[in-house]
Motif scaffolding. Structure first.
Motif, short mmCIF file in Angstrom:
data_model
loop_
_atom_site.label_atom_id
_atom_site.label_comp_id
_atom_site.label_asym_id
_atom_site.label_seq_id
_atom_site.Cartn_x
_atom_site.Cartn_y
_atom_site.Cartn_z
N LYS A 242 23.96 24.20 19.42
CA LYS A 242 25.41 25.35 19.65
C LYS A 242 26.24 24.15 20.64
O LYS A 242 27.34 24.52 20.92
N ILE A 243 25.48 23.35 21.28
CA ILE A 243 26.43 22.81 22.60
C ILE A 243 27.05 21.18 21.90
O ILE A 243 25.85 20.43 21.59
N THR A 244 28.07 20.91 22.27
CA THR A 244 28.86 19.50 21.91
C THR A 244 28.66 19.39 23.22
O THR A 244 30.28 19.48 23.49
N GLY A 245 28.64 17.97 22.86
CA GLY A 245 28.70 17.07 24.69
C GLY A 245 27.90 17.43 25.77
O GLY A 245 26.78 17.67 24.92
N ARG A 246 28.10 16.88 27.17
CA ARG A 246 27.27 17.66 27.65
C ARG A 246 27.30 18.79 28.55
O ARG A 246 28.43 19.35 28.85
N ILE A 247 27.18 19.82 28.83
CA ILE A 247 27.36 21.14 30.14
C ILE A 247 26.39 20.34 31.08
O ILE A 247 25.10 20.14 31.48
N VAL A 248 26.84 20.84 32.27
CA VAL A 248 26.34 20.58 34.19
C VAL A 248 26.62 21.58 35.02
O VAL A 248 28.06 22.74 34.76
N LEU A 249 25.46 22.18 35.44
CA LEU A 249 25.32 23.14 36.00
C LEU A 249 25.60 23.72 37.18
O LEU A 249 25.57 22.06 38.16
N THR A 250 26.10 24.14 38.05
CA THR A 250 26.98 23.62 39.52
C THR A 250 26.39 24.79 39.76
O THR A 250 26.55 26.13 39.48
N MET A 251 26.47 24.79 41.21
CA MET A 251 25.70 25.27 42.07
C MET A 251 27.02 26.94 42.83
O MET A 251 28.02 26.45 42.51
N ARG B 9 29.30 24.89 34.39
CA ARG B 9 28.71 26.88 34.38
C ARG B 9 28.27 27.24 35.47
O ARG B 9 27.45 25.56 35.70
N PRO B 10 28.30 27.59 35.59
CA PRO B 10 27.53 28.43 37.36
C PRO B 10 25.61 28.09 37.14
O PRO B 10 25.14 28.39 35.43
N LEU B 11 25.45 28.33 37.40
CA LEU B 11 24.09 28.68 37.01
C LEU B 11 23.34 29.52 37.05
O LEU B 11 22.06 29.08 36.40
N GLU B 12 23.74 30.43 37.08
CA GLU B 12 23.68 31.81 36.56
C GLU B 12 23.68 31.92 34.98
O GLU B 12 22.98 32.66 34.54
N ALA B 13 24.44 30.42 34.30
CA ALA B 13 24.23 30.38 32.73
C ALA B 13 22.90 29.99 32.46
O ALA B 13 23.34 29.50 31.26
N VAL B 14 22.11 29.46 33.41
CA VAL B 14 20.86 28.28 32.51
C VAL B 14 20.52 28.87 31.50
O VAL B 14 20.10 28.38 30.63
N ASN B 15 20.37 30.64 31.67
CA ASN B 15 19.50 30.72 30.30
C ASN B 15 20.02 31.25 29.35
O ASN B 15 19.79 30.74 27.71
N GLU B 16 21.59 30.75 29.40
CA GLU B 16 22.51 31.10 28.08
C GLU B 16 22.53 29.48 27.48
O GLU B 16 22.30 29.21 26.13
N VAL B 17 22.92 28.83 28.28
CA VAL B 17 22.80 27.63 27.69
C VAL B 17 21.24 26.95 27.33
O VAL B 17 21.55 25.79 26.08
N PHE B 18 20.43 27.06 27.81
CA PHE B 18 19.16 26.84 27.13
C PHE B 18 19.35 27.79 25.74
O PHE B 18 18.86 26.75 25.17
N ASP B 19 19.60 29.41 26.14
CA ASP B 19 19.05 29.13 24.28
C ASP B 19 20.57 28.72 23.03
O ASP B 19 20.06 28.44 22.31
N GLU B 20 21.52 28.07 23.62
CA GLU B 20 22.49 27.30 23.29
C GLU B 20 21.78 26.04 22.42
O GLU B 20 22.16 25.15 21.79
N MET B 21 20.84 25.47 23.47
CA MET B 21 20.64 24.33 22.50
C MET B 21 19.80 23.99 21.98
O MET B 21 19.03 23.88 21.22
#
Length: 143
Positions: free
Chosen positions: A134-143, A118-130
């Motif tokens: 709600k996260i299955t597997g791993r998420i890598v944030l890309t620049m 996911r794009p780095l801009e989605a970091v807050n959404e990813v933290f909320d899911e964590m």
């Protein structure tokens, strides 16, 4: 291989990865079920929840092993008198040999990973899911 979690979604993912059986700790009496099966030979707990350790400790068979991998926020303690022997082991990091073995497994195609970018801009959404598990597997944030 029995996968235990509180999320049906994650249990379905565990089945896809090869788990022989799954159990939902929020809906089932895990310890009773494990004992009916003779108890777990090894319980690897990656959760940070103390309840997961309590259940795993009670579900391991005599002579079995409880492997502490997750980092619980509170101290772990286990009853001294359980009328059975058990190994309790922990690991914070692996050795170089552990890393070689894992890389060999991956090279042989025996490691299955679910990785989403996911794009780095989605970091807050990813933290909320964590936070909501709600996260299955791993998420890598890309620049």
């Amino acid at each position: 291989m029995i996968a235990i979690d509180i999320s049906d979604e994650k249990l379905e993912f565990a089945k896809q990865l090869g788990a022989d059986m799954t159990m939902n700790a929020a809906k089932e009496e895990i310890v009773k079920q494990l004992r009916k099966l003779g108890g777990a030979h090894v319980a690897v707990v990656t959760s940070a929840a103390k309840a997961a350790y309590d259940q795993a400790f009670s579900g391991v068979r005599s002579g079995g092993t409880l492997m502490v991998v997750g980092m619980p926020a509170e101290d772990l303690s286990f009853p001294a008198i359980m009328m059975r022997e058990m190994n309790i082991m922990s690991t914070a990091t692996g050795t170089r040999e552990d890393m070689r073995e894992v890389l060999d497994l991956a090279a042989a195609g025996r490691v299955k990973c679910k990785v989403e970018t996911r794009p780095l801009e989605a970091v807050n959404e990813v933290f909320d899911e964590m936070r909501r598990a709600k996260i299955t597997g791993r998420i890598v944030l890309t620049m």
